[in-house]
Scaffold this motif. Structure first.
Motif, PDB file in Angstrom:
ATOM      1  N   ARG A  22       0.874  -1.176   0.000  1.00  0.00           N
ATOM      2  CA  ARG A  22       0.000   0.000   0.000  1.00  0.00           C
ATOM      3  C   ARG A  22       0.909   1.223   0.000  1.00  0.00           C
ATOM      4  N   LEU A  23       0.602   2.201  -0.844  1.00  0.00           N
ATOM      5  CA  LEU A  23       1.362   3.442  -0.908  1.00  0.00           C
ATOM      6  C   LEU A  23       0.608   4.514  -0.135  1.00  0.00           C
ATOM      7  N   LEU A  24       1.303   5.114   0.808  1.00  0.00           N
ATOM      8  CA  LEU A  24       0.764   6.173   1.650  1.00  0.00           C
ATOM      9  C   LEU A  24       1.550   7.451   1.422  1.00  0.00           C
ATOM     10  N   LEU A  25       0.929   8.582   1.721  1.00  0.00           N
ATOM     11  CA  LEU A  25       1.578   9.888   1.688  1.00  0.00           C
ATOM     12  C   LEU A  25       1.467  10.481   3.078  1.00  0.00           C
ATOM     13  N   SER A  26       2.593  10.837   3.657  1.00  0.00           N
ATOM     14  CA  SER A  26       2.592  11.466   4.974  1.00  0.00           C
ATOM     15  C   SER A  26       1.821  12.776   4.927  1.00  0.00           C
ATOM     16  N   LYS A  27       1.096  13.059   5.989  1.00  0.00           N
ATOM     17  CA  LYS A  27       0.342  14.312   6.080  1.00  0.00           C
ATOM     18  C   LYS A  27       1.265  15.455   6.496  1.00  0.00           C
ATOM     19  N   ASP A  28       2.369  15.582   5.778  1.00  0.00           N
ATOM     20  CA  ASP A  28       3.332  16.653   6.020  1.00  0.00           C
ATOM     21  C   ASP A  28       3.798  17.193   4.673  1.00  0.00           C
ATOM     22  N   ALA A  29       3.211  18.309   4.271  1.00  0.00           N
ATOM     23  CA  ALA A  29       3.503  18.892   2.965  1.00  0.00           C
ATOM     24  C   ALA A  29       4.859  19.588   2.914  1.00  0.00           C
ATOM     25  N   ASN A  30       5.621  19.556   4.010  1.00  0.00           N
ATOM     26  CA  ASN A  30       6.981  20.091   3.974  1.00  0.00           C
ATOM     27  C   ASN A  30       7.864  19.303   3.009  1.00  0.00           C
ATOM     28  N   TYR A  31       7.541  18.023   2.838  1.00  0.00           N
ATOM     29  CA  TYR A  31       8.366  17.125   2.027  1.00  0.00           C
ATOM     30  C   TYR A  31       7.449  16.158   1.283  1.00  0.00           C
ATOM     31  N   PRO A  32       7.787  15.775   0.059  1.00  0.00           N
ATOM     32  CA  PRO A  32       7.097  14.635  -0.550  1.00  0.00           C
ATOM     33  C   PRO A  32       7.587  13.364   0.170  1.00  0.00           C
ATOM     34  N   TRP A  33       6.801  12.891   1.119  1.00  0.00           N
ATOM     35  CA  TRP A  33       7.198  11.822   2.037  1.00  0.00           C
ATOM     36  C   TRP A  33       6.210  10.677   1.878  1.00  0.00           C
ATOM     37  N   PHE A  34       6.673   9.604   1.271  1.00  0.00           N
ATOM     38  CA  PHE A  34       5.821   8.463   0.959  1.00  0.00           C
ATOM     39  C   PHE A  34       6.206   7.276   1.834  1.00  0.00           C
ATOM     40  N   ILE A  35       5.255   6.374   2.009  1.00  0.00           N
ATOM     41  CA  ILE A  35       5.471   5.197   2.848  1.00  0.00           C
ATOM     42  C   ILE A  35       4.874   3.992   2.135  1.00  0.00           C
ATOM     43  N   LEU A  36       5.672   2.952   2.006  1.00  0.00           N
ATOM     44  CA  LEU A  36       5.218   1.682   1.445  1.00  0.00           C
ATOM     45  C   LEU A  36       4.994   0.696   2.589  1.00  0.00           C
ATOM     46  N   VAL A  37       3.825   0.059   2.606  1.00  0.00           N
ATOM     47  CA  VAL A  37       3.500  -0.922   3.653  1.00  0.00           C
ATOM     48  C   VAL A  37       3.101  -2.227   2.977  1.00  0.00           C
ATOM     49  N   PRO A  38       3.895  -3.284   3.158  1.00  0.00           N
ATOM     50  CA  PRO A  38       3.477  -4.569   2.588  1.00  0.00           C
ATOM     51  C   PRO A  38       2.107  -4.970   3.155  1.00  0.00           C
ATOM     52  N   ARG A  39       1.214  -5.388   2.268  1.00  0.00           N
ATOM     53  CA  ARG A  39      -0.131  -5.779   2.687  1.00  0.00           C
ATOM     54  C   ARG A  39      -0.107  -7.235   3.162  1.00  0.00           C
ATOM     55  N   ARG A  40       0.577  -7.434   4.262  1.00  0.00           N
ATOM     56  CA  ARG A  40       0.683  -8.743   4.905  1.00  0.00           C
ATOM     57  C   ARG A  40       0.418  -8.552   6.397  1.00  0.00           C
ATOM     58  N   ALA A  41      -0.267  -9.506   6.996  1.00  0.00           N
ATOM     59  CA  ALA A  41      -0.616  -9.420   8.415  1.00  0.00           C
ATOM     60  C   ALA A  41       0.585  -9.743   9.300  1.00  0.00           C
ATOM     61  N   ASP A  42       0.680  -9.013  10.393  1.00  0.00           N
ATOM     62  CA  ASP A  42       1.630  -9.321  11.469  1.00  0.00           C
ATOM     63  C   ASP A  42       3.085  -9.386  11.021  1.00  0.00           C
ATOM     64  N   ILE A  43       3.489  -8.447  10.164  1.00  0.00           N
ATOM     65  CA  ILE A  43       4.873  -8.387   9.703  1.00  0.00           C
ATOM     66  C   ILE A  43       5.509  -7.119  10.258  1.00  0.00           C
ATOM     67  N   SER A  44       6.639  -7.289  10.938  1.00  0.00           N
ATOM     68  CA  SER A  44       7.350  -6.129  11.470  1.00  0.00           C
ATOM     69  C   SER A  44       8.774  -6.018  10.943  1.00  0.00           C
ATOM     70  N   GLU A  45       9.269  -7.071  10.303  1.00  0.00           N
ATOM     71  CA  GLU A  45      10.648  -7.093   9.821  1.00  0.00           C
ATOM     72  C   GLU A  45      10.696  -7.587   8.380  1.00  0.00           C
ATOM     73  N   VAL A  46      11.653  -7.086   7.625  1.00  0.00           N
ATOM     74  CA  VAL A  46      11.814  -7.498   6.228  1.00  0.00           C
ATOM     75  C   VAL A  46      12.040  -9.004   6.137  1.00  0.00           C
ATOM     76  N   PHE A  47      12.803  -9.570   7.057  1.00  0.00           N
ATOM     77  CA  PHE A  47      13.113 -11.002   6.975  1.00  0.00           C
ATOM     78  C   PHE A  47      11.894 -11.894   7.209  1.00  0.00           C
ATOM     79  N   GLN A  48      10.775 -11.328   7.667  1.00  0.00           N
ATOM     80  CA  GLN A  48       9.557 -12.117   7.854  1.00  0.00           C
ATOM     81  C   GLN A  48       8.793 -12.327   6.540  1.00  0.00           C
ATOM     82  N   LEU A  49       9.140 -11.572   5.521  1.00  0.00           N
ATOM     83  CA  LEU A  49       8.555 -11.788   4.201  1.00  0.00           C
ATOM     84  C   LEU A  49       9.230 -12.986   3.554  1.00  0.00           C
ATOM     85  N   ASP A  50       8.507 -13.693   2.691  1.00  0.00           N
ATOM     86  CA  ASP A  50       9.173 -14.785   1.982  1.00  0.00           C
ATOM     87  C   ASP A  50      10.085 -14.190   0.898  1.00  0.00           C
TER      88      ASP A  50
END
Length: 141
Positions: A22-50
């Motif tokens: 999911r692509l998100l945009l931070s609610k801070d117009a000071n910077y074009p600040w985007f956030i990518l969130v893998p649409r997977r449940a209960d993942i907190s670390e990159v190594f938890q992805l296959d």
């Protein structure tokens, strides 16, 4: 089942979905600040992805970074997966320019956030819509 962390939901606009993130945009117009969130449940670390998901995360991060660099005339792209406050795995992709309000300091806590106007938010969506391609699907504004 995937659910967005309440803090991310509160602090961002949902723009749309890549195949994994999911692509998100931070609610801070000071910077074009985007956030990518893998649409997977209960993942907190990159190594938890296959392996395939990890590869897809990096593909989406790299594609977004390169796209934003050109789309927003970045001097530097800041990319990081932190998560000390929000443990849900998310990748920050922040456009930095020498003329931004915090350059060269980090963006976190440097200046008060400025909310996007509806016109500014529409402009971001329009810029991205012209370059993101067929693998990206916008969500309703």
């Amino acid at each position: 089942m995937f659910a967005l962390d309440p803090r991310l939901e509160q602090d961002t606009y949902a723009l749309g979905d890549f195949p994994l993130c999911r692509l998100l945009l931070s609610k801070d117009a000071n910077y074009p600040w985007f956030i990518l969130v893998p649409r997977r449940a209960d993942i907190s670390e990159v190594f938890q992805l296959d392996d395939n998901e990890r590869e897809q995360l990096w593909k989406e991060t790299n594609f977004l970074s390169e796209t934003l660099k050109h789309c927003f005339a970045a001097d530097k792209m800041n990319v990081a997966a932190l998560g000390n406050v929000v443990s849900q795995l998310h990748m920050h992709v922040i456009v930095r320019r020498r003329d931004d309000v915090a350059w060269p300091a980090p963006v976190w806590g440097n200046k008060p956030a400025i909310e996007y106007s509806s016109d500014q938010l529409s402009e971001v969506r329009q810029r991205l819509g012209a370059v993101l391609g067929d693998d990206f699907r916008f969500v309703e504004a």
